[in-house]
Design a protein around this motif. Structure first.
Motif, PDB file in Angstrom:
ATOM      1  N   VAL A 220     -17.147 -13.578 -12.900  1.00 17.04           N
ATOM      2  CA  VAL A 220     -18.071 -13.014 -11.821  1.00 17.04           C
ATOM      3  C   VAL A 220     -17.347 -13.741 -10.659  1.00 17.04           C
ATOM      4  O   VAL A 220     -17.078 -13.069  -9.626  1.00 17.04           O
ATOM      5  CB  VAL A 220     -19.401 -13.688 -12.029  1.00 17.04           C
ATOM      6  CG1 VAL A 220     -20.263 -13.421 -10.517  1.00 17.04           C
ATOM      7  CG2 VAL A 220     -20.171 -12.938 -13.014  1.00 17.04           C
ATOM      8  N   LEU A 221     -16.694 -15.050 -10.833  1.00 18.10           N
ATOM      9  CA  LEU A 221     -16.053 -15.705  -9.626  1.00 18.10           C
ATOM     10  C   LEU A 221     -14.769 -14.924  -9.458  1.00 18.10           C
ATOM     11  O   LEU A 221     -14.389 -14.616  -8.412  1.00 18.10           O
ATOM     12  CB  LEU A 221     -15.781 -17.239  -9.875  1.00 18.10           C
ATOM     13  CG  LEU A 221     -14.862 -17.770  -8.932  1.00 18.10           C
ATOM     14  CD1 LEU A 221     -15.663 -18.249  -7.814  1.00 18.10           C
ATOM     15  CD2 LEU A 221     -14.560 -19.251  -9.612  1.00 18.10           C
ATOM     16  N   LEU A 226     -11.491 -11.679  -5.941  1.00 17.92           N
ATOM     17  CA  LEU A 226     -10.606 -10.164  -5.679  1.00 17.92           C
ATOM     18  C   LEU A 226     -11.166  -9.385  -4.591  1.00 17.92           C
ATOM     19  O   LEU A 226     -10.625  -8.789  -3.813  1.00 17.92           O
ATOM     20  CB  LEU A 226     -10.597  -9.639  -7.034  1.00 17.92           C
ATOM     21  CG  LEU A 226      -9.509  -9.890  -8.097  1.00 17.92           C
ATOM     22  CD1 LEU A 226      -9.458  -9.152  -9.131  1.00 17.92           C
ATOM     23  CD2 LEU A 226      -8.126 -10.481  -7.532  1.00 17.92           C
ATOM     24  N   MET A 227     -12.652  -9.423  -4.606  1.00 20.51           N
ATOM     25  CA  MET A 227     -13.200  -8.502  -3.474  1.00 20.51           C
ATOM     26  C   MET A 227     -13.045  -9.120  -2.152  1.00 20.51           C
ATOM     27  O   MET A 227     -12.869  -8.527  -1.071  1.00 20.51           O
ATOM     28  CB  MET A 227     -14.776  -8.528  -3.988  1.00 20.51           C
ATOM     29  CG  MET A 227     -15.341  -7.416  -5.026  1.00 20.51           C
ATOM     30  SD  MET A 227     -16.835  -7.046  -5.099  1.00 20.51           S
ATOM     31  CE  MET A 227     -17.553  -8.678  -5.583  1.00 20.51           C
ATOM     32  N   GLY A 237     -15.595  -3.080   3.580  1.00 23.57           N
ATOM     33  CA  GLY A 237     -17.203  -3.226   4.102  1.00 23.57           C
ATOM     34  C   GLY A 237     -17.901  -3.829   2.943  1.00 23.57           C
ATOM     35  O   GLY A 237     -19.079  -3.185   2.663  1.00 23.57           O
ATOM     36  N   ILE A 238     -17.522  -5.126   2.221  1.00 23.50           N
ATOM     37  CA  ILE A 238     -18.385  -5.526   1.133  1.00 23.50           C
ATOM     38  C   ILE A 238     -18.943  -6.697   1.644  1.00 23.50           C
ATOM     39  O   ILE A 238     -20.316  -6.630   1.358  1.00 23.50           O
ATOM     40  CB  ILE A 238     -17.367  -6.013  -0.079  1.00 23.50           C
ATOM     41  CG1 ILE A 238     -16.719  -4.870  -0.547  1.00 23.50           C
ATOM     42  CG2 ILE A 238     -18.402  -6.458  -1.169  1.00 23.50           C
ATOM     43  CD1 ILE A 238     -15.584  -5.361  -1.723  1.00 23.50           C
ATOM     44  N   PHE A 239     -18.119  -7.520   2.350  1.00 15.59           N
ATOM     45  CA  PHE A 239     -18.897  -8.884   2.960  1.00 15.59           C
ATOM     46  C   PHE A 239     -18.772  -8.777   4.220  1.00 15.59           C
ATOM     47  O   PHE A 239     -19.652  -9.597   5.001  1.00 15.59           O
ATOM     48  CB  PHE A 239     -18.292 -10.258   2.264  1.00 15.59           C
ATOM     49  CG  PHE A 239     -18.212 -10.242   0.756  1.00 15.59           C
ATOM     50  CD1 PHE A 239     -19.302 -10.116  -0.099  1.00 15.59           C
ATOM     51  CD2 PHE A 239     -16.924 -10.297   0.074  1.00 15.59           C
ATOM     52  CE1 PHE A 239     -19.096 -10.004  -1.263  1.00 15.59           C
ATOM     53  CE2 PHE A 239     -16.969 -10.307  -1.250  1.00 15.59           C
ATOM     54  CZ  PHE A 239     -18.097 -10.007  -1.906  1.00 15.59           C
ATOM     55  N   ASP A 240     -17.920  -8.046   4.922  1.00 12.83           N
ATOM     56  CA  ASP A 240     -17.841  -8.103   6.484  1.00 12.83           C
ATOM     57  C   ASP A 240     -18.824  -7.451   7.172  1.00 12.83           C
ATOM     58  O   ASP A 240     -18.762  -5.950   6.996  1.00 12.83           O
ATOM     59  CB  ASP A 240     -16.227  -7.661   6.682  1.00 12.83           C
ATOM     60  CG  ASP A 240     -15.976  -8.012   8.169  1.00 12.83           C
ATOM     61  OD1 ASP A 240     -17.000  -8.190   9.092  1.00 12.83           O
ATOM     62  OD2 ASP A 240     -14.680  -7.885   8.405  1.00 12.83           O
ATOM     63  N   PRO A 241     -19.749  -7.834   8.007  1.00 13.60           N
ATOM     64  CA  PRO A 241     -20.546  -7.103   8.786  1.00 13.60           C
ATOM     65  C   PRO A 241     -20.303  -6.089   9.686  1.00 13.60           C
ATOM     66  O   PRO A 241     -21.031  -5.312  10.055  1.00 13.60           O
ATOM     67  CB  PRO A 241     -21.525  -8.341   9.466  1.00 13.60           C
ATOM     68  CG  PRO A 241     -20.454  -9.295   9.547  1.00 13.60           C
ATOM     69  CD  PRO A 241     -19.667  -9.356   8.465  1.00 13.60           C
TER      70      PRO A 241
END
Length: 567
Positions: A220-221, A226-227, A237-241
């Motif tokens: 999971v880490l 990698l993401m 656009g996974i974690f960046d608002p």
């Protein structure tokens, strides 16, 4: 039968062992011997400990005065980030399993090696590569200033070496997975004849539970990191608002691994303490099955409490309440271990030598760390204490006061077996006193600071906190001296210490049936399977100056000599 003949028949020729059976750097660099790999891991994680420790002493020196100009604010951020990243990923997680575990696990099973020796060597080189990438963040990436948790969105925006460091942590994760998989297969398939699950030393139970976490949680880490790299380089656009991502999602992914990782750090340490308490009390461990199953319970419950790191992140009140309840639940198996250790000590024949003093230090320090964790698990209290020095002190009492103390105790316990030489016990006890006093002086004032509102990770602070920081800084240097002292005592003993017998501590587990240092194949004879906590099965042989399994007392009834199988 002459003493020399008996010694040779039981232990093999003491002049030939895993340390000198082959020579040259290639014999170490390409070795498949679990013992040599364990020693190389020990050298590596010790170097990581000293590097991260130097970072810590620089931080404490900067904080000695509230208006110190020793470090710029940017350099302060980089310093505490690298201290945390190197200490967690390169030292604490691999220290006990990879160094001590690699050395003694096969011998405790009566086996000649782990199940996959080449994978074992590969895991070590992955550790080197991952640690190298962490250090590349300093040399080529302009440092790292995100904190060891790499929280978004800042880790996406900063120009420092996030990609170097996250890729290094990714590689270190594979090293951890390889080690865990190897240990699981080894324990399942290579136990000695007659060695059932409930005749395993408790150290092996703890390593087995740890390996479950390593294999299930570490991927999971890896995926999360990698993401993060993909987000930083491609903005998908996974974690960046700014692109529709959710920064809190990163925290969920990260802590789903990193809270079980806390138990990767502490479970092997608990296993070491179970061995030390029993051997140096010369008493059967109290509640064997409860300690064994509590290790598995900690491993499983550890997957369910990651949300207690996020009480202030805005998650659902119902979810927060559930995480708080499970957090209190996971304290139960840890308390079971502490109770059983104390019950083992009761009316035991206690020997207050260096390993035992480290074990007693562990119980005290881990007890404080565990009890203060209850405050952080309570919702209302955590709102006040979150991101204060209270959290710093709690974390260090568990990780450093726990894992590091147990590692040192384990090293002093197994060092005569590893190198065949005894250390100066008086100097060892002085090292324990320095570590214990220095640690408490360092981190106890931080509980007070945190309760009064001193936030962590700040390069400057209000003058009212200066006295606490000064006490903490003095304690940090005493702690550093104690750690250096302990390693100096051990290293000197490895080269100059007096030669010791095969079982100087009257331990009953199978690794003590080999010579000191062990033969390349671990055992010359077929080791005798017995209860690892049955100390009455040992008899003292005056001629050999060592404790032997009872059936070895008559040399004419020795087990058949094992024919060596050359790699």
């Amino acid at each position: 039968m002459a003493t020399a003949e008996i010694r040779n028949k039981i232990f093999g020729t003491p002049e030939t062992n895993y340390l000198n059976c082959t020579k040259g750097w290639k014999s170490w660099a390409f070795t498949l011997d679990h013992k040599r790999i364990g020693v190389m891991y020990l050298v590596g994680v010790t170097a990581a400990l000293f590097l991260a420790g130097i970072f810590a002493l620089v931080l404490r020196s900067h904080l000695f005065k509230f208006d110190s100009g020793m470090l710029s604010y940017d350099n302060y951020n980089k310093m505490f980030t690298l201290h945390g990243a190197v200490m967690v990923f390169a030292f604490i997680i691999p220290s006990v399993p990879a160094a001590l575990g690699n050395f003694v696990l096969p011998m405790m099973l009566g086996a000649k090696d782990v199940a996959f020796p080449r994978m074992n060597l590969c895991s070590f080189y992955l550790w080197i590569a991952g640690t190298g990438c962490l250090l590349a963040a300093i040399l080529f990436g302009g440092g790292l200033d995100t904190g060891w948790t790499f929280y978004t969105p800042y880790s996406i925006e900063t120009e420092t070496g996030v990609i170097y460091a996250t890729f290094g942590a990714f590689i270190l994760g594979f090293s951890s997975i390889f080690t865990g998989l190897n240990f699981l297969v080894t324990v399942n398939t290579m136990r000695a004849p007659g060695q059932t699950w409930f005749k395993l030393p408790l150290f092996l139970w703890s390593l087995y539970a740890t390996s479950i976490i390593q294999v299930l949680a570490t991927p999971v880490l890896g995926i999360t990191l990698l993401m993060l790299i993909a987000e930083k380089t491609m903005h998908i656009g996974i974690f960046d608002p700014r692109y529709g991502g959710d920064p809190v999602l990163f925290q969920h992914f990260f802590w789903f691994y990193s809270h079980p990782a806390v138990y990767i750090m502490i479970l092997p340490a608990m296993g070491v303490i179970s061995e030390l308490i029993s051997v140096y009390s010369q008493k059967r461990i109290f509640g064997y099955s409860f300690i064994a199953f509590s290790s598995v319970a900690i491993a499983l419950l550890g997957f369910l409490v990651w949300g207690h790191h996020m009480f202030t992140s805005g998650q659902s009140p119902i979810v927060t309440l559930i995480f708080s309840a499970i957090t209190f639940t996971v304290a139960i198996p840890s308390a079971v271990k502490v109770f059983n250790w104390l019950a083992t000590l009761f009316k035991g024949s206690i020997l207050l030598n260096t390993p035992m003093l480290y074990a007693l230090s562990f119980i005290f320090l881990f007890g404080i760390g565990g009890l203060t964790g209850l405050f952080l698990g309570a919702l209302s209290v955590d709102i006040h204490l979150h991101d204060t020095y209270f959290v710093v002190a709690h974390f260090h009492f568990v990780m450093v006061g726990g894992t590091l103390t147990a590692l040192l105790g384990g090293l002093f316990h197994w060092w005569p077996k590893m190198f065949g030489r005894m250390y100066n016990d008086t100097l060892g006890r002085i090292s324990c006193a320095l570590v214990f006093i220095g640690f408490n002086v360092t981190f106890f004032p931080q509980f007070v600071m945190g309760a009064r509102g001193m936030p962590r990770r700040y390069a400057s602070y209000d003058p009212e906190f200066q006295i606490f920081h000064q006490i903490s800084t003095i304690g940090a240097f005493v702690l550093g001296l104690g750690i250096v002292w302990a390693y100096a005592v051990l290293v000197y003993a490895a080269f100059k210490g007096p030669r010791c017998s095969s079982n100087p501590f009257r331990a009953a587990s199978m690794e003590w049936q080999s010579s000191s240092p062990p033969d390349f194949h671990n055992f010359i004879h077929q080791p005798t399977m017995n209860d690892p906590y049955d100390f009455d099965s040992q008899v003292y042989d005056e001629e050999l100056d060592t404790f032997l399994p009872r059936e070895f007392a008559d040399p004419d009834k020795l087990p058949a000599r094992k024919e060596p199988v050359h790699h």
